[in-house]
Design a protein around this motif. Structure first.
Motif, PDB file in Angstrom:
ATOM      1  N   ALA A  33       3.643 -15.030  17.788  1.00 21.58           N
ATOM      2  CA  ALA A  33       2.577 -13.891  18.567  1.00 21.58           C
ATOM      3  C   ALA A  33       3.704 -12.502  18.923  1.00 21.58           C
ATOM      4  O   ALA A  33       3.184 -11.417  19.176  1.00 21.58           O
ATOM      5  CB  ALA A  33       3.519 -15.020  19.940  1.00 21.58           C
ATOM      6  N   GLU A  34       5.487 -12.140  18.850  1.00 21.16           N
ATOM      7  CA  GLU A  34       5.386 -11.505  18.716  1.00 21.16           C
ATOM      8  C   GLU A  34       5.602 -10.463  17.421  1.00 21.16           C
ATOM      9  O   GLU A  34       4.692  -9.382  18.107  1.00 21.16           O
ATOM     10  CB  GLU A  34       7.565 -11.761  18.749  1.00 21.16           C
ATOM     11  N   ARG A  35       5.536 -11.027  16.901  1.00 22.82           N
ATOM     12  CA  ARG A  35       4.868 -10.277  15.546  1.00 22.82           C
ATOM     13  C   ARG A  35       3.457  -9.499  15.681  1.00 22.82           C
ATOM     14  O   ARG A  35       2.657  -8.392  14.969  1.00 22.82           O
ATOM     15  CB  ARG A  35       4.421 -11.013  13.776  1.00 22.82           C
ATOM     16  N   LEU A  36       2.370  -9.830  16.626  1.00 19.79           N
ATOM     17  CA  LEU A  36       0.966  -9.209  16.545  1.00 19.79           C
ATOM     18  C   LEU A  36       1.184  -8.872  17.445  1.00 19.79           C
ATOM     19  O   LEU A  36       0.471  -8.018  18.658  1.00 19.79           O
ATOM     20  CB  LEU A  36       0.302 -10.791  16.484  1.00 19.79           C
ATOM     21  N   GLY A  37       2.403  -9.068  18.891  1.00 18.52           N
ATOM     22  CA  GLY A  37       2.561  -8.378  19.891  1.00 18.52           C
ATOM     23  C   GLY A  37       1.598  -8.510  21.074  1.00 18.52           C
ATOM     24  O   GLY A  37       0.935  -8.293  21.907  1.00 18.52           O
ATOM     25  N   VAL A  38       1.734 -10.365  20.917  1.00 15.70           N
ATOM     26  CA  VAL A  38       1.073 -10.620  21.838  1.00 15.70           C
ATOM     27  C   VAL A  38       1.873 -11.818  22.426  1.00 15.70           C
ATOM     28  O   VAL A  38       2.704 -12.066  22.292  1.00 15.70           O
ATOM     29  CB  VAL A  38      -0.437 -11.743  21.898  1.00 15.70           C
ATOM     30  N   LEU A  39       1.535 -12.271  23.871  1.00 18.92           N
ATOM     31  CA  LEU A  39       2.550 -13.266  24.607  1.00 18.92           C
ATOM     32  C   LEU A  39       1.738 -14.610  23.928  1.00 18.92           C
ATOM     33  O   LEU A  39       1.351 -14.930  23.143  1.00 18.92           O
ATOM     34  CB  LEU A  39       1.602 -13.416  26.222  1.00 18.92           C
ATOM     35  N   PRO A  40       3.266 -15.297  24.063  1.00 14.66           N
ATOM     36  CA  PRO A  40       2.950 -16.575  23.137  1.00 14.66           C
ATOM     37  C   PRO A  40       2.396 -17.486  23.627  1.00 14.66           C
ATOM     38  O   PRO A  40       1.367 -18.443  23.230  1.00 14.66           O
ATOM     39  CB  PRO A  40       4.714 -17.007  23.550  1.00 14.66           C
ATOM     40  N   SER A  41       1.859 -17.364  25.411  1.00 17.91           N
ATOM     41  CA  SER A  41       0.758 -18.569  25.808  1.00 17.91           C
ATOM     42  C   SER A  41      -0.035 -18.190  25.291  1.00 17.91           C
ATOM     43  O   SER A  41      -1.478 -18.822  25.011  1.00 17.91           O
ATOM     44  CB  SER A  41       0.797 -17.571  27.192  1.00 17.91           C
ATOM     45  N   LEU A  58      -7.932 -10.406  15.527  1.00 15.41           N
ATOM     46  CA  LEU A  58      -8.034 -11.348  14.538  1.00 15.41           C
ATOM     47  C   LEU A  58      -7.797 -11.026  13.237  1.00 15.41           C
ATOM     48  O   LEU A  58      -7.315 -11.498  12.151  1.00 15.41           O
ATOM     49  CB  LEU A  58      -9.728 -12.184  14.295  1.00 15.41           C
ATOM     50  N   ALA A  59      -8.619  -9.811  13.159  1.00 15.13           N
ATOM     51  CA  ALA A  59      -8.114  -8.830  11.722  1.00 15.13           C
ATOM     52  C   ALA A  59      -6.888  -8.808  11.250  1.00 15.13           C
ATOM     53  O   ALA A  59      -6.069  -8.924  10.791  1.00 15.13           O
ATOM     54  CB  ALA A  59      -9.233  -7.377  11.493  1.00 15.13           C
ATOM     55  N   MET A  60      -5.844  -8.204  12.518  1.00 15.78           N
ATOM     56  CA  MET A  60      -4.792  -8.597  12.544  1.00 15.78           C
ATOM     57  C   MET A  60      -3.797  -9.287  12.742  1.00 15.78           C
ATOM     58  O   MET A  60      -2.893  -9.325  11.639  1.00 15.78           O
ATOM     59  CB  MET A  60      -3.926  -7.800  13.977  1.00 15.78           C
ATOM     60  N   MET A  61      -4.260 -10.345  13.004  1.00 15.16           N
ATOM     61  CA  MET A  61      -3.351 -11.510  12.539  1.00 15.16           C
ATOM     62  C   MET A  61      -3.540 -12.265  11.503  1.00 15.16           C
ATOM     63  O   MET A  61      -2.457 -12.571  10.707  1.00 15.16           O
ATOM     64  CB  MET A  61      -4.573 -12.939  13.616  1.00 15.16           C
ATOM     65  N   ALA A  62      -5.306 -11.986  10.703  1.00 16.51           N
ATOM     66  CA  ALA A  62      -4.624 -11.922   9.215  1.00 16.51           C
ATOM     67  C   ALA A  62      -4.035 -11.906   8.367  1.00 16.51           C
ATOM     68  O   ALA A  62      -3.310 -12.357   7.666  1.00 16.51           O
ATOM     69  CB  ALA A  62      -6.394 -11.957   8.606  1.00 16.51           C
ATOM     70  N   GLY A  63      -3.825 -10.827   8.851  1.00 18.19           N
ATOM     71  CA  GLY A  63      -2.570  -9.437   7.847  1.00 18.19           C
ATOM     72  C   GLY A  63      -0.886  -9.780   8.495  1.00 18.19           C
ATOM     73  O   GLY A  63      -0.361 -10.620   7.198  1.00 18.19           O
ATOM     74  N   VAL A  64      -0.984 -11.000   9.728  1.00 15.77           N
ATOM     75  CA  VAL A  64       0.284 -11.234   9.696  1.00 15.77           C
ATOM     76  C   VAL A  64       0.691 -13.122   9.318  1.00 15.77           C
ATOM     77  O   VAL A  64       1.554 -12.729   8.044  1.00 15.77           O
ATOM     78  CB  VAL A  64       0.229 -11.192  11.160  1.00 15.77           C
ATOM     79  N   LEU A  65      -0.448 -12.872   8.750  1.00 18.26           N
ATOM     80  CA  LEU A  65      -0.694 -14.365   8.255  1.00 18.26           C
ATOM     81  C   LEU A  65      -0.843 -14.809   6.825  1.00 18.26           C
ATOM     82  O   LEU A  65      -0.723 -15.703   6.031  1.00 18.26           O
ATOM     83  CB  LEU A  65      -1.490 -15.381   9.379  1.00 18.26           C
ATOM     84  N   GLY A  66      -1.037 -13.424   6.818  1.00 25.92           N
ATOM     85  CA  GLY A  66      -1.120 -13.155   4.762  1.00 25.92           C
ATOM     86  C   GLY A  66      -2.372 -13.946   4.518  1.00 25.92           C
ATOM     87  O   GLY A  66      -3.163 -15.460   3.671  1.00 25.92           O
ATOM     88  N   VAL A  67      -3.279 -14.062   5.485  1.00 25.74           N
ATOM     89  CA  VAL A  67      -4.680 -14.929   5.329  1.00 25.74           C
ATOM     90  C   VAL A  67      -5.980 -13.985   5.105  1.00 25.74           C
ATOM     91  O   VAL A  67      -5.890 -12.994   5.848  1.00 25.74           O
ATOM     92  CB  VAL A  67      -4.992 -16.041   5.630  1.00 25.74           C
ATOM     93  N   SER A  68      -7.084 -13.764   4.019  1.00 21.40           N
ATOM     94  CA  SER A  68      -8.122 -13.040   4.651  1.00 21.40           C
ATOM     95  C   SER A  68      -9.100 -13.984   6.024  1.00 21.40           C
ATOM     96  O   SER A  68      -8.984 -14.784   7.024  1.00 21.40           O
ATOM     97  CB  SER A  68      -9.542 -13.390   3.769  1.00 21.40           C
ATOM     98  N   PRO A  69      -9.509 -12.570   6.470  1.00 23.81           N
ATOM     99  CA  PRO A  69     -10.239 -12.369   7.996  1.00 23.81           C
ATOM    100  C   PRO A  69     -11.475 -14.014   8.245  1.00 23.81           C
ATOM    101  O   PRO A  69     -11.109 -14.490   8.956  1.00 23.81           O
ATOM    102  CB  PRO A  69     -10.912 -11.346   9.004  1.00 23.81           C
ATOM    103  N   SER A  70     -11.947 -14.308   7.182  1.00 19.22           N
ATOM    104  CA  SER A  70     -13.178 -15.313   6.442  1.00 19.22           C
ATOM    105  C   SER A  70     -12.609 -16.374   6.300  1.00 19.22           C
ATOM    106  O   SER A  70     -13.739 -17.268   7.013  1.00 19.22           O
ATOM    107  CB  SER A  70     -14.053 -14.432   5.337  1.00 19.22           C
ATOM    108  N   TRP A  71     -11.577 -16.266   6.130  1.00 17.51           N
ATOM    109  CA  TRP A  71     -10.467 -17.670   6.260  1.00 17.51           C
ATOM    110  C   TRP A  71     -10.208 -18.424   7.498  1.00 17.51           C
ATOM    111  O   TRP A  71     -10.763 -18.951   7.540  1.00 17.51           O
ATOM    112  CB  TRP A  71      -9.519 -17.926   5.332  1.00 17.51           C
ATOM    113  N   LEU A  72      -9.704 -17.309   8.686  1.00 18.66           N
ATOM    114  CA  LEU A  72      -9.422 -17.697   9.470  1.00 18.66           C
ATOM    115  C   LEU A  72     -10.602 -18.531  10.340  1.00 18.66           C
ATOM    116  O   LEU A  72     -10.900 -19.806  11.211  1.00 18.66           O
ATOM    117  CB  LEU A  72      -8.759 -17.154  10.174  1.00 18.66           C
ATOM    118  N   LEU A  73     -12.023 -17.575   9.952  1.00 17.46           N
ATOM    119  CA  LEU A  73     -13.125 -17.815  10.883  1.00 17.46           C
ATOM    120  C   LEU A  73     -14.098 -19.150  10.044  1.00 17.46           C
ATOM    121  O   LEU A  73     -14.564 -19.383  11.118  1.00 17.46           O
ATOM    122  CB  LEU A  73     -13.914 -16.551  11.083  1.00 17.46           C
TER     123      LEU A  73
END
Length: 125
Positions: A33-41, A58-73
């Protein structure tokens, strides 16, 4: 080894895939959450499928997690890297090239959107 299955991941929810990807890179929900700049909640609500992130998050999260947005979705596409001693450097280089290509596609799309927005601003009196 890169998880690049053609079938959806066994955990078939967005929240489940967020959790799997986060754990694969060894982050706590608070750290992610900190890396993405959002609240842990917010992060916890996403992982528990009580809420969904907006498309830009979601797109930024994919980058943080090292996955593609399509994989997340959908569970299809480039999933998380499984960390281990058998990581093949050639596969890691291929994964890096694919990620660079995805970034370039996203950058082109962002430039197109920005150009359209600039065009609208000029057209408005």
């Amino acid at each position: 080894m890169l998880c690049n299955d053609t079938a959806p991941h066994s955990d078939d929810t967005l929240g489940g895939r967020i959790s799997i990807a986060r754990e694969a890179i060894g982050l706590s929900a608070e750290q992610a959450a900190e890396r993405l700049g959002v609240l842990p909640s917010s992060w916890n609500a996403w992982e528990r499928d009580r809420d969904v992130p907006r498309a830009n998050r979601l797109a930024m999260m994919a980058g943080v997690l090292g996955v593609s947005p399509s994989w997340l979705l959908t569970g299809l596409g480039h999933g998380p890297l499984a960390q281990g001693p058998d990581d093949d450097p050639a596969e890691l280089r291929r994964a890096l090239r694919r990620a660079e290509e995805e970034i370039e596609v996203l950058n082109r799309r962002m430039r197109q959107i920005a150009s359209r927005l600039e065009g609208e601003a000029v057209a408005q009196p």
